[in-house]
Design an enzyme around this catalytic site. Structure first.
Site, PDB file in Angstrom:
ATOM      1  N   CYS A  46       4.234  -0.482  12.161  1.00 43.11           N
ATOM      2  CA  CYS A  46       4.029  -1.684  12.983  1.00 43.11           C
ATOM      3  C   CYS A  46       5.325  -2.394  13.406  1.00 43.11           C
ATOM      4  O   CYS A  46       6.023  -1.899  14.283  1.00 43.11           O
ATOM      5  CB  CYS A  46       3.078  -2.621  12.253  1.00 43.11           C
ATOM      6  SG  CYS A  46       2.307  -3.825  13.336  1.00 43.11           S
ATOM      7  N   HIS A  83      -1.104   0.168   9.126  1.00 40.44           N
ATOM      8  CA  HIS A  83      -0.879  -0.237   7.740  1.00 40.44           C
ATOM      9  C   HIS A  83      -2.061   0.422   7.043  1.00 40.44           C
ATOM     10  O   HIS A  83      -2.593   1.393   7.537  1.00 40.44           O
ATOM     11  CB  HIS A  83      -1.009  -1.755   7.588  1.00 40.44           C
ATOM     12  CG  HIS A  83      -0.067  -2.546   8.422  1.00 40.44           C
ATOM     13  ND1 HIS A  83       1.175  -2.908   8.007  1.00 40.44           N
ATOM     14  CD2 HIS A  83      -0.200  -3.068   9.670  1.00 40.44           C
ATOM     15  CE1 HIS A  83       1.771  -3.633   8.933  1.00 40.44           C
ATOM     16  NE2 HIS A  83       0.960  -3.735   9.963  1.00 40.44           N
TER      17      HIS A  83
HETATM   18  N1  GLN Z   1       5.007  -9.083  14.608  1.00 42.83           N
HETATM   19  C1  GLN Z   1       4.555  -7.875  15.206  1.00 42.83           C
HETATM   20  C2  GLN Z   1       3.341  -8.075  16.057  1.00 42.83           C
HETATM   21  O1  GLN Z   1       2.596  -8.999  15.864  1.00 42.83           O
HETATM   22  C3  GLN Z   1       4.317  -6.818  14.123  1.00 42.83           C
HETATM   23  C4  GLN Z   1       3.196  -7.162  13.190  1.00 42.83           C
HETATM   24  C5  GLN Z   1       3.015  -6.213  12.050  1.00 42.83           C
HETATM   25  O2  GLN Z   1       3.949  -5.574  11.570  1.00 42.83           O
HETATM   26  N2  GLN Z   1       1.793  -6.122  11.547  1.00 42.83           N
HETATM   27  O3  GLN Z   1       3.095  -7.268  16.935  1.00 42.83           O
END
Ligand code: GLN
Length: 250
Positions: free
Chosen positions: A96, A196
């Site tokens: 992510c 994740h």
């Molecule tokens: N901050 C990033 C987004 O919202 C990544 C979020 C995350 O790693 N879950 O896209």
């Protein structure tokens, strides 16, 4: 097998750890232990001296926009070393927020532009209507020689586009963005994904594939099927529950 050890750098372990990303490291080390493979996991923090070329795997989890801004200056300083590590065959897993930072840039929800490492052409922009991609996700993906169904959980505002080599096809959920139905990036050495989950506990095949890729750096002849099989019946049961929940038959 000549080399029976893998060295993992767990990058920014203390800030990039959302939705159980840490579980990936736990599973990696457990699955190595069960096979008598030594797995050394070295946590890296902002400002810490570390030679990234010494590792078989670089792992970077996900993080909120704030954390991404915090670490970027430090990450950019390590760009040459990361490039060198990749040249030497180090495998890279990015989840992510980590995945986003290896691309061209990330425009966060408040409009802040975070320059990426620019290793790849993809770029990420937070959705204009602030709609986030949240929920369980399943994809069909190719792990070099075999196709498999991978399960995860995603929660991101960022919409990633211009992905030359997507990791998989979305069966349920969002993936890279709300329209392409493709998920992640995989070029044979760098695996970036929105999943994740945590990814490895839910997908033992992926965990083993990463172990195999790390060992292969030292043993080029190694095949995925050379890894001792482990009893994954509990993991399989958990997977079936999730697939059923997403109405997916495989
Ligand atoms: N901050 C990033 C987004 O919202 C990544 C979020 C995350 O790693 N879950 O896209």
């Amino acid at each position: 097998m000549q080399h029976n050890k893998i060295r993992v750098c767990w990058m920014y372990h203390n800030i990039m750890d959302l939705y159980g990303d840490k579980g990936n490291m736990m599973v990696l080390s457990k699955r190595c232990e069960k096979r008598g493979i030594e797995c050394e996991i070295v946590p890296l923090e902002i400002g810490q001296e570390m030679d990234l070329t010494e590792f078989d795997l670089l792992f970077l989890g996900g993080g909120a926009d704030r954390e991404q801004v915090l670490l970027m200056e430090d990450l950019l300083k390590r760009k040459e070393q990361i490039a060198k590590a990749m040249e030497q065959g180090t495998f890279v897993v990015l989840i992510c927020g980590g995945y986003q930072l290896f691309g061209q840039y990330y425009i966060a929800a408040d409009g802040t532009k975070i320059e990426g490492l620019k290793f790849f052409d993809y770029y990420t922009e937070a959705g204009s209507n602030y709609q986030r991609c949240i929920g369980n996700i399943a994809i069909s993906a190719q792990l070099d020689d075999f196709t498999t169904t991978i399960i995860g959980f995603e929660n991101h505002g960022g919409q990633t586009r211009n992905v030359s080599k997507p990791f998989g096809k979305v069966l349920s959920g969002y993936g890279n963005n709300q329209s392409d139905h493709m998920e992640g990036f995989y070029n044979g050495q760098v695996l970036g994904t929105y999943m994740h989950g945590p990814l490895f506990p839910k997908n033992p095949e992926v965990a083993d594939f990463v172990i195999y890729k790390c060992l292969k750096k030292q043993n080029p002849e190694l095949k995925y099927t050379d890894l001792t099989r482990l009893d994954d019946s509990l993991e399989q049961q958990a997977r079936e529950v999730m697939l059923k929940r997403m109405n997916i038959t495989v």
